[in-house]
Design an enzyme around this catalytic site. Structure first.
Site, PDB file in Angstrom:
ATOM      1  N   ARG A   1      48.264  41.105  39.419  1.00 19.06           N
ATOM      2  CA  ARG A   1      48.294  39.745  39.980  1.00 19.06           C
ATOM      3  C   ARG A   1      49.156  38.740  38.997  1.00 19.06           C
ATOM      4  NH1 ARG A   1      43.094  37.466  41.703  1.00 19.06           N
ATOM      5  NH2 ARG A   1      42.949  39.385  42.676  1.00 19.06           N
TER       6      ARG A   1
ATOM      7  N   CYS B   1      36.061  36.699  46.298  1.00 20.55           N
ATOM      8  CA  CYS B   1      35.796  36.722  44.873  1.00 20.55           C
ATOM      9  C   CYS B   1      34.938  35.589  44.191  1.00 20.55           C
ATOM     10  CB  CYS B   1      37.076  36.979  44.237  1.00 20.55           C
ATOM     11  SG  CYS B   1      37.051  37.428  42.432  1.00 20.55           S
TER      12      CYS B   1
ATOM     13  N   CYS C   1      39.177  33.150  46.354  1.00 20.14           N
ATOM     14  CA  CYS C   1      38.631  33.141  45.180  1.00 20.14           C
ATOM     15  C   CYS C   1      37.711  31.799  45.027  1.00 20.14           C
ATOM     16  CB  CYS C   1      39.742  33.503  44.032  1.00 20.14           C
ATOM     17  SG  CYS C   1      40.791  34.968  44.305  1.00 20.14           S
TER      18      CYS C   1
ATOM     19  N   CYS D   1      37.130  25.880  25.572  1.00 24.99           N
ATOM     20  CA  CYS D   1      38.243  26.900  25.756  1.00 24.99           C
ATOM     21  C   CYS D   1      39.768  26.280  25.693  1.00 24.99           C
ATOM     22  CB  CYS D   1      38.430  27.733  26.915  1.00 24.99           C
ATOM     23  SG  CYS D   1      36.842  28.460  27.366  1.00 24.99           S
TER      24      CYS D   1
ATOM     25  N   CYS E   1      37.533  41.760  38.399  1.00 20.43           N
ATOM     26  CA  CYS E   1      38.773  41.270  38.271  1.00 20.43           C
ATOM     27  C   CYS E   1      38.640  40.626  36.940  1.00 20.43           C
ATOM     28  CB  CYS E   1      38.999  40.291  39.440  1.00 20.43           C
ATOM     29  SG  CYS E   1      40.430  39.478  39.396  1.00 20.43           S
TER      30      CYS E   1
ATOM     31  N   CYS F   1      33.182  20.404  32.419  1.00 15.17           N
ATOM     32  CA  CYS F   1      32.687  21.818  31.719  1.00 15.17           C
ATOM     33  C   CYS F   1      32.589  21.443  30.099  1.00 15.17           C
ATOM     34  CB  CYS F   1      33.899  22.761  31.530  1.00 15.17           C
ATOM     35  SG  CYS F   1      33.588  24.418  31.159  1.00 15.17           S
TER      36      CYS F   1
ATOM     37  N   CYS G   1      42.279  25.473  28.353  1.00 17.25           N
ATOM     38  CA  CYS G   1      41.958  25.038  29.639  1.00 17.25           C
ATOM     39  C   CYS G   1      41.729  23.597  29.933  1.00 17.25           C
ATOM     40  CB  CYS G   1      40.398  25.417  29.769  1.00 17.25           C
ATOM     41  SG  CYS G   1      39.594  25.028  31.476  1.00 17.25           S
TER      42      CYS G   1
END
Length: 395
Positions: A272, A142, A109, A69, A202, A65, A72
């Site tokens: 959740r 999702c 997901c 962040c 979401c 990636c 992460c």
């Protein structure tokens, strides 16, 4: 406690609490914790009964990636030792999804690392969605692919996606301290794109990053304003090799108070329990089921989760039942993409400071993170099974 009685009454009426009231929940003592859980549990049971929705993650592309962040394990330059692989093929993804569905999950997901999908990536994920839907009747799908460009949400919806996940993570005021390569506004824009395309939105948060109580309340109110149908509450997994590796700010009691606050602000929304529940809630996980009506089954994107069998036993032992594919998660007034909260009164309630009920002391501003309880690095395990490997998942 007057505060809790007021919040229960508001929750049953779908009335937004004030920020002072939300802050007061976070400021309650450990001695009052069971009272807080019982009160929020009344609201949860009113709108969702004793059903627990199971969701299953499939990591379509792991690592690699370009974003920075801080929380992460897949971030640019992270030295976390996670699995790294490029896109799973549709049949591979469907096979991975089947394990979770066999364990009782009703939503899959599909997640991919990266800033956002290219048009080719959207084609690839669309093929995967179609394959999963063809092979599994009644499954919800999702997608979580990062920042969306114009038209991409519509294409995912056309392929059969039911929802799109893109978390706000933290408050707008502190977002720049967590991520530099994109903005809070970028994230809001993607949630709005998904909603406009007819996808169920979401969007959730990550707690435990050193944020204040005010930050937590701000991001949950922002999620309510965005009319998210589902709010995942993540608890930071402090991976070694990330900038937040030393942030161990959560206790099980703190996690329960956060979930209770989210439930009071989002009474009729799917709440959740997401990443980090095993790490931070530990033996108090069953109590969290009285607050949230949805959990992830088994492993997460890059870390191990509790075994799927243990999840199912926990749900049954706590007196709850797994939601089935023929049961609709959301209350009737939230179905079909309509106004999911208080409609006409929502904006006014969100923007107006209401004093806490009589007999409740207004909490002092919390400008420091809670004292760290001590690292539990022994509970952080990198995922080495399931999607992207030849090892069976733990669903």
């Amino acid at each position: 406690m007057d505060l809790l009685n007021t919040l229960v009454d508001k929750g049953l009426r779908r009335e937004l609490p004030s920020r002072d009231e939300a802050l007061a929940v976070l400021a309650t003592s450990d001695e009052d914790l069971l009272d807080v859980v019982a009160a929020a549990g009344k609201v949860r049971r009113h709108w969702f009964g004793r059903r627990v929705k199971l969701n299953y993650l499939v990591n379509l592309k792991s690592g690699l990636c370009p974003e920075d962040c801080s929380y992460c394990s897949q971030r640019l330059g992270a030295e976390t030792g996670i699995l790294k692989y490029t896109w799973l093929k549709p049949d591979e993804a469907s096979k991975a999804a089947a394990a979770g569905l066999a364990g009782g999950a009703k939503r899959v997901c599909l997640v991919a690392s990266g800033r956002g999908p290219t048009d080719r990536d959207v084609d690839r994920v669309s093929d995967t969605i179609k394959t999963i839907k063809e092979q599994n009747e009644g499954v919800e799908v999702c997608a979580c692919l990062g920042l969306l460009s114009d038209g991409q949400a519509e294409r995912l919806r056309g392929a059969g996606a039911d929802a799109y996940n893109h978390n706000l993570n933290t408050s707008e005021a502190t977002y720049g301290d967590i991520t530099k390569t994109h903005t809070y506004a970028d994230r809001v824009d993607t949630v709005q794109k998904a909603h406009a395309a007819g996808l169920s939105a979401c969007s959730g948060l990550i707690s435990g990053m050193g944020e204040t109580d005010e930050d937590l309340v701000d991001v949950v109110f922002a999620l309510r304003d965005l009319d998210a149908d589902s709010v995942p509450v993540n608890f930071l997994i402090p991976f070694e090799g990330t900038p937040l590796a030393k942030e161990w700010n959560l206790t099980p009691q703190r996690c329960l108070r956060i979930l209770a606050m989210v439930r009071f602000v989002c009474p009729d929304i799917e709440v959740r329990i997401a990443g980090g529940r095993e790490l931070h809630l530990r033996t108090l996980q069953p109590l969290a089921l009285h607050l949230a009506n949805s959990i992830f089954l088994g492993d997460y994107l890059t870390s191990e989760g509790q075994a799927g069998k243990a999840d199912l036993e926990m749900i049954a032992d706590a007196g709850f039942e797994v939601e089935t594919t023929d049961q609709v998660t959301l209350p009737e007034h939230r179905r079909g993409g309509g106004c999911g909260s208080v409609c006409g009164s929502q904006d006014a309630a969100a923007d107006t400071a209401v004093e806490a009920p009589a007999g409740t002391a207004k909490p002092a501003a919390n400008t420091e993170a809670p004292a760290a309880p001590g690292p539990r690095t022994d509970l952080v395990a990198v995922r080495r099974r399931g999607a992207g490997t030849d090892v069976a998942p733990n669903a």
